[in-house]
Design a protein around this motif. Structure first.
Motif, PDB file in Angstrom:
ATOM      1  N   THR A  11       0.839  -1.197   0.000  1.00  0.00           N
ATOM      2  CA  THR A  11       0.000   0.000   0.000  1.00  0.00           C
ATOM      3  C   THR A  11       0.875   1.248   0.000  1.00  0.00           C
ATOM      4  N   ARG A  12       0.248   2.394  -0.135  1.00  0.00           N
ATOM      5  CA  ARG A  12       0.980   3.669  -0.077  1.00  0.00           C
ATOM      6  C   ARG A  12       0.044   4.702   0.527  1.00  0.00           C
ATOM      7  N   SER A  13       0.552   5.409   1.529  1.00  0.00           N
ATOM      8  CA  SER A  13      -0.305   6.357   2.257  1.00  0.00           C
ATOM      9  C   SER A  13      -0.935   7.392   1.337  1.00  0.00           C
ATOM     10  N   GLY A  63      -5.138   3.042  16.526  1.00  0.00           N
ATOM     11  CA  GLY A  63      -6.214   2.048  16.604  1.00  0.00           C
ATOM     12  C   GLY A  63      -6.007   1.084  17.760  1.00  0.00           C
ATOM     13  N   HIS A  64      -4.736   0.721  18.001  1.00  0.00           N
ATOM     14  CA  HIS A  64      -4.474  -0.205  19.103  1.00  0.00           C
ATOM     15  C   HIS A  64      -4.901   0.405  20.436  1.00  0.00           C
ATOM     16  N   PHE A  89      -4.490  -8.909  12.820  1.00  0.00           N
ATOM     17  CA  PHE A  89      -3.208  -8.323  13.192  1.00  0.00           C
ATOM     18  C   PHE A  89      -3.015  -8.529  14.699  1.00  0.00           C
ATOM     19  N   SER A  91      -2.406  -6.758  17.101  1.00  0.00           N
ATOM     20  CA  SER A  91      -3.032  -5.764  17.973  1.00  0.00           C
ATOM     21  C   SER A  91      -4.314  -6.264  18.629  1.00  0.00           C
ATOM     22  N   ASP A 160     -13.491  -4.976  16.348  1.00  0.00           N
ATOM     23  CA  ASP A 160     -12.271  -4.406  15.791  1.00  0.00           C
ATOM     24  C   ASP A 160     -12.612  -4.092  14.335  1.00  0.00           C
ATOM     25  N   HIS A 163     -10.295  -2.048   9.788  1.00  0.00           N
ATOM     26  CA  HIS A 163     -10.190  -2.041   8.320  1.00  0.00           C
ATOM     27  C   HIS A 163     -11.417  -1.468   7.614  1.00  0.00           C
ATOM     28  N   SER A 184      -8.955   2.152  12.879  1.00  0.00           N
ATOM     29  CA  SER A 184      -7.555   2.585  12.824  1.00  0.00           C
ATOM     30  C   SER A 184      -7.411   3.631  11.726  1.00  0.00           C
ATOM     31  N   HIS A 186      -4.260   4.497  10.790  1.00  0.00           N
ATOM     32  CA  HIS A 186      -2.823   4.375  10.526  1.00  0.00           C
ATOM     33  C   HIS A 186      -2.511   4.754   9.076  1.00  0.00           C
ATOM     34  N   THR A 188      -1.277   3.308   6.771  1.00  0.00           N
ATOM     35  CA  THR A 188      -1.521   2.268   5.759  1.00  0.00           C
ATOM     36  C   THR A 188      -3.010   2.023   5.488  1.00  0.00           C
ATOM     37  N   LYS A 189      -3.873   2.779   6.135  1.00  0.00           N
ATOM     38  CA  LYS A 189      -5.305   2.513   6.011  1.00  0.00           C
ATOM     39  C   LYS A 189      -5.964   3.382   4.931  1.00  0.00           C
ATOM     40  N   ARG A 322       1.823  -8.895   0.555  1.00  0.00           N
ATOM     41  CA  ARG A 322       2.028  -9.274   1.962  1.00  0.00           C
ATOM     42  C   ARG A 322       1.181 -10.491   2.328  1.00  0.00           C
ATOM     43  N   TYR A 324      -0.687 -11.008   4.831  1.00  0.00           N
ATOM     44  CA  TYR A 324      -1.652 -10.704   5.899  1.00  0.00           C
ATOM     45  C   TYR A 324      -2.744 -11.761   5.849  1.00  0.00           C
TER      46      TYR A 324
HETATM   47  N1  T4K Z   1      -6.652  -4.165  14.474  1.00  0.00           N
HETATM   48  C1  T4K Z   1      -6.386  -4.585  13.224  1.00  0.00           C
HETATM   49  C2  T4K Z   1      -7.245  -5.642  12.625  1.00  0.00           C
HETATM   50  C3  T4K Z   1      -5.320  -4.028  12.503  1.00  0.00           C
HETATM   51  O1  T4K Z   1      -5.044  -4.469  11.257  1.00  0.00           O
HETATM   52  C4  T4K Z   1      -4.546  -3.020  13.101  1.00  0.00           C
HETATM   53  C5  T4K Z   1      -3.425  -2.446  12.379  1.00  0.00           C
HETATM   54  C6  T4K Z   1      -4.880  -2.593  14.401  1.00  0.00           C
HETATM   55  C7  T4K Z   1      -5.950  -3.200  15.063  1.00  0.00           C
HETATM   56  C8  T4K Z   1      -4.119  -1.529  15.129  1.00  0.00           C
HETATM   57  O2  T4K Z   1      -4.273  -0.260  14.517  1.00  0.00           O
HETATM   58  P1  T4K Z   1      -3.063   0.833  14.628  1.00  0.00           P
HETATM   59  O3  T4K Z   1      -2.643   0.885  16.099  1.00  0.00           O
HETATM   60  O4  T4K Z   1      -1.945   0.416  13.733  1.00  0.00           O
HETATM   61  O5  T4K Z   1      -3.722   2.111  14.199  1.00  0.00           O
HETATM   62  C9  T4K Z   1       0.540  -2.418   9.216  1.00  0.00           C
HETATM   63  C10 T4K Z   1       0.064  -1.250  10.050  1.00  0.00           C
HETATM   64  O6  T4K Z   1       1.117  -0.661  10.804  1.00  0.00           O
HETATM   65  C11 T4K Z   1      -1.061  -1.572  10.969  1.00  0.00           C
HETATM   66  O7  T4K Z   1      -1.726  -0.353  11.244  1.00  0.00           O
HETATM   67  C12 T4K Z   1      -2.061  -2.519  10.334  1.00  0.00           C
HETATM   68  N2  T4K Z   1      -3.085  -2.928  11.250  1.00  0.00           N
HETATM   69  C13 T4K Z   1      -1.356  -3.748   9.802  1.00  0.00           C
HETATM   70  C14 T4K Z   1      -2.310  -4.714   9.135  1.00  0.00           C
HETATM   71  O8  T4K Z   1      -0.430  -3.335   8.824  1.00  0.00           O
HETATM   72  P2  T4K Z   1       2.904  -3.498   8.969  1.00  0.00           P
HETATM   73  O9  T4K Z   1       3.935  -3.833   9.977  1.00  0.00           O
HETATM   74  O10 T4K Z   1       2.531  -4.519   7.963  1.00  0.00           O
HETATM   75  O11 T4K Z   1       3.241  -2.118   8.218  1.00  0.00           O
HETATM   76  P3  T4K Z   1       4.500  -1.740   7.308  1.00  0.00           P
HETATM   77  O12 T4K Z   1       5.303  -0.718   7.997  1.00  0.00           O
HETATM   78  O13 T4K Z   1       5.171  -2.972   6.831  1.00  0.00           O
HETATM   79  O14 T4K Z   1       3.763  -1.021   6.086  1.00  0.00           O
HETATM   80  C15 T4K Z   1       3.078  -1.720   5.061  1.00  0.00           C
HETATM   81  C16 T4K Z   1       3.234  -0.950   3.774  1.00  0.00           C
HETATM   82  O15 T4K Z   1       2.584   0.301   3.871  1.00  0.00           O
HETATM   83  C17 T4K Z   1       4.661  -0.616   3.402  1.00  0.00           C
HETATM   84  O16 T4K Z   1       5.174  -1.663   2.644  1.00  0.00           O
HETATM   85  C18 T4K Z   1       4.561   0.680   2.645  1.00  0.00           C
HETATM   86  C19 T4K Z   1       3.294   1.311   3.138  1.00  0.00           C
HETATM   87  N3  T4K Z   1       3.522   2.461   4.039  1.00  0.00           N
HETATM   88  C20 T4K Z   1       3.910   2.202   5.337  1.00  0.00           C
HETATM   89  C21 T4K Z   1       4.096   3.248   6.214  1.00  0.00           C
HETATM   90  C22 T4K Z   1       4.518   2.984   7.625  1.00  0.00           C
HETATM   91  C23 T4K Z   1       3.317   3.754   3.597  1.00  0.00           C
HETATM   92  O17 T4K Z   1       2.967   3.980   2.412  1.00  0.00           O
HETATM   93  N4  T4K Z   1       3.484   4.791   4.459  1.00  0.00           N
HETATM   94  C24 T4K Z   1       3.873   4.598   5.764  1.00  0.00           C
HETATM   95  O18 T4K Z   1       4.000   5.589   6.506  1.00  0.00           O
HETATM   96  O19 T4K Z   1       1.612  -3.067   9.824  1.00  0.00           O
END
Ligand code: T4K
Length: 385
Positions: A11-13, A63-64, A89, A91, A160, A163, A184, A186, A188-189, A322, A324
């Motif tokens: 994904t991409r923010s 979100g956590h 996830f 969390s 939860d 998404h 959430s 975040h 990535t959402k 990924r 997931y």
């Molecule tokens: N409940 C569920 C069901 C969830 O899926 C989540 C979070 C939560 C609760 C908790 O919510 P939060 O506390 O996070 O708000 C990512 C996210 O960090 C996480 O929010 C999300 N779920 C989970 C499914 O995915 P990672 O470790 O896979 O993220 P990361 O850093 O590998 O990023 C994925 C891709 O996103 C990167 O390849 C590129 C892109 N990216 C990433 C970041 C950080 C961007 O484009 N910009 C960015 O700033 O966890």
């Protein structure tokens, strides 16, 4: 061609223009008010309440935190059981365990990958206090069945909904189902405030309790009556949220186009199973306004290659799909002393976790790139003899 250091990631923010964000944060330099429920925070809370169609909403730092503080606000007795899904996830389950509660895993539905509502009741004991389903990938849990079960057994229903930002079920905001739903925001959402989240509720007392806990349990300057923590969203995050909310409709429209293209290319391919198609009528008796959050693909035995081979082939081509949600939560190292057995307790979730890949999906993903990703996937077919 969509490029991110020449790679296409899962994904991409989404972001506003820099000018729009600078304009939004300009007044913070005048006020010097940066956090602790400032003007932007309160404005965002009001706008989101309307957008999500919910009676009450409290913003949080992520979100956590929304989930952890929400669970805490119910004051469940330590050791009580919460029925949840392992296909999520970390969390989700961490928030149960960090509240000194015991997660009890229920298997998932083979089509939506959400908690299987028909298997919940068999897991209820005299220690059960809540059901905590996840609308995984933006797919929707069987909200009516779960409500009926929770009410009949006097259990809390906490979703939860990380998404499912902005989704509707039969015309109602998805955050209005259950005793509470957390989202959430975040990076990535579908909708982001950089980091952020919220809880939605109809019971005002619940909202007040979450507010109290996210602000250290402070009543006033001389009275701190609860052991809370810091879960406050700051003004810069809220400003990002105000900007992103203005563009959400066009972002979702673009995501819809990406998913339609994936479905056109991969739909009907032997051995490839796609998630529910919410554009094509009701799913499990519910009409869902989907937000196109994730695009999971499951490779069955009929496909000529396994999930890990497809993953590797995409990676060779600089495409970051990924897995997931693999491994399942009942298989994580941090829980190895719990004696859980994913294969036996939740066989459907186990099987899906070994076969699923979520493909790149974001608003500006070029359709040519979608075609290329699909061609690479299809080229791995027949790798297995
Ligand atoms: N409940 C569920 C069901 C969830 O899926 C989540 C979070 C939560 C609760 C908790 O919510 P939060 O506390 O996070 O708000 C990512 C996210 O960090 C996480 O929010 C999300 N779920 C989970 C499914 O995915 P990672 O470790 O896979 O993220 P990361 O850093 O590998 O990023 C994925 C891709 O996103 C990167 O390849 C590129 C892109 N990216 C990433 C970041 C950080 C961007 O484009 N910009 C960015 O700033 O966890």
């Amino acid at each position: 061609m969509t490029e991110n250091n020449n790679r296409i990631l899962v994904t991409r923010s989404s972001m506003p223009t820099l000018d729009e964000y600078v304009e939004e944060i300009r007044e913070l330099w005048d006020s010097h008010w940066l956090t602790n429920m400032g003007k932007k925070h309160n404005q965002l809370a009001e706008e989101l309440k309307k957008y999500l169609g919910v009676p009450g909403l409290e913003l949080l730092v992520n979100g956590h935190a929304a989930l952890e503080f929400t669970i805490q606000s119910f004051d469940f007795a330590p050791g009580s059981e919460v029925i949840t899904t392992p296909f999520t996830f970390a969390s989700t389950v961490h928030s149960i365990v960090r509240n000194n509660l015991t997660p009890v895993f229920c298997d998932i539905d083979p089509d939506t990958y959400c908690l299987n509502a028909d298997q919940v009741e068999a897991l209820i004991t005299d220690k059960t206090v809540a059901i905590l389903p996840v609308h995984v990938y933006g797919h929707v849990c069987e909200v009516y069945k779960l409500k009926e079960i929770a009410e009949r057994h006097g259990l809390k229903l906490i979703y939860d909904a990380a998404h499912t930002f902005g989704e509707k079920v039969d015309g109602k905001g998805i955050g209005s189902f259950g005793d509470a739903s957390i989202f959430s925001f975040h990076a990535t959402k579908v909708y982001n405030t950089i980091e952020g989240g919220c809880v939605c509720f109809s019971d005002e007392e619940l909202g007040k309790k979450v507010y109290f806990l996210k602000d250290f349990g402070i009543v006033d300057e001389e009275n701190i009556t609860g052991v809370g923590a810091n879960g406050k969203m700051n003004e810069f995050a809220a400003a990002m949220g105000l900007c992103n909310l203005r563009h959400l409709k066009e972002e979702i429209d673009k995501r819809r186009k990406v998913i339609r293209r994936y479905r056109k290319n991969l739909g009907g391919v032997k051995g490839i199973k796609l998630g529910p198609d919410y554009e094509n009528g009701s799913v499990k008796g519910m009409d869902v306004e989907f937000n196109y959050a994730y695009f999971p693909v499951v490779f069955t035995d009929e496909f000529g290659a396994g999930r890990d081979q497809v993953f590797a082939k995409l990676a060779e081509n600089n495409i970051g799909a990924r897995k997931y949600f693999y491994p399942l939560i009942n298989e994580l190292k941090c829980y190895e002393d719990m004696g859980w057995s994913a294969k036996e307790q939740t066989p459907v979730a186990y099987d899906i976790s070994m076969r699923v890949l979520t493909l790149p999906l974001f608003a500006d993903l070029a359709l040519d790139d979608v075609d290329r990703i699909c061609e690479i996937i299809l080229s791995t077919d027949n790798h297995l003899e």
